[in-house]
Design an enzyme around this catalytic site. Structure first.
Site, short mmCIF file in Angstrom:
data_model
loop_
_atom_site.label_atom_id
_atom_site.label_comp_id
_atom_site.label_asym_id
_atom_site.label_seq_id
_atom_site.Cartn_x
_atom_site.Cartn_y
_atom_site.Cartn_z
CG ASP A 27 -2.43 -9.64 -2.02
OD1 ASP A 27 -2.42 -9.23 -0.88
OD2 ASP A 27 -2.25 -9.03 -3.38
CG ASP A 149 -7.44 -0.91 -5.56
OD1 ASP A 149 -6.57 -0.19 -4.73
OD2 ASP A 149 -8.24 -2.13 -5.28
#
Length: 264
Positions: A27, A149
């Site tokens: 990330d 998500d």
């Protein structure tokens, strides 16, 4: 923000062609490798300013795939890692699944041309499923991963935060997933936001529900993975893969050990 040294992940020549896939995750925020706690941009741990070196290490350790996320773009749109994506693809030979801020078919094209094997679409997959169905037809189901998500809402349903998890979409997880029935969708990445970055273990009840309700989908588990046992358990639930982030960066698990589970 917490600064944390990155512990090496170990090296191995192991590779795999099995149906279960380990996805080491990187990330990126402001050019650095970071992890957020439960998707909170104010609870960031920073590991290194060299994401390419991390990717190279994962490749040497036996990974076949990389999950690369543009956190800046996930919140505000406009994927910013094209140059990094290209360098990682060229330097490592990894297959790369990447996303963050993908909003248009042109965005998908640019990422594929830059070296992505699959493009991850999140917010738009929740807000405009018909658009993403069109992309599945245009680019093919192997080129698109839909990221759903999720977190438990006040009424007990699995809600779908969007825009870098800063706002909530209108429909729940299962309703949204059903909108893709018959679309050819193959790859679904589902993150339990409440587990993400916690090293508390994945939510296997969630993944069992998904794999049983949608057996034709290849579900990637994400959020909370901390050990080889978690990798093994994800495979037992019927998941097709698992995302590994913080556990690798902090040396609790090695890519080499995780990849061995692909071959078990």
């Amino acid at each position: 923000m917490t600064i944390h040294p990155m512990i090496p992940t170990g090296e191995s020549s192991v590779s795999t062609t099995s149906g279960f896939t380990v996805y080491p995750a990187i990330d990126v925020r402001d050019g650095a490798v970071v992890r957020l706690l439960k998707g909170d941009y104010d609870q960031e741990t920073r590991y290194t300013d060299n994401p390419v070196a991390v990717a190279e290490n994962y490749a040497r350790s036996g990974a076949a795939w990389l999950h690369l996320v543009d956190l800046d773009a996930a919140r505000s749109g406009g994927y910013t890692l094209l140059d990094m994506l290209g360098r990682i693809a060229e330097n490592t030979g990894l297959m790369i699944q990447t996303g963050g801020g993908v909003r248009t078919a042109e965005d998908v094209e640019r990422l594929l041309e830059a070296g992505a094997s699959r493009v991850v679409v999140g917010s738009i997959a929740v807000q405009e499923p018909d658009t993403v169905v069109g992309w599945l037809e245009r680019f093919g189901p192997e080129r698109i991963t839909v990221a759903l998500d999720t977190r438990i809402g006040p009424d007990g349903t699995w809600v779908l935060p969007t825009a870098g998890w800063t706002s909530v979409g209108g429909e729940d997880l299962i309703t949204t997933l059903h909108r893709y029935n018959g679309s050819g969708l193959k790859h679904v990445l589902c993150t339990d936001i409440g587990r993400d970055g916690t090293l508390s273990g994945p939510n296997f009840h969630l993944y069992t529900m998904l794999t049983r309700s949608s057996p034709t989908l290849e579900v990637q588990a994400s959020g909370g993975a901390r050990s080889v046992d978690d990798v093994r358990a994800a495979r037992r639930t019927g998941c097709a893969g698992i995302i590994l982030g913080k556990a690798l960066l902090e040396g609790r698990l090695t890519v080499a050990d995780a990849v061995q589970e692909e071959l078990a």
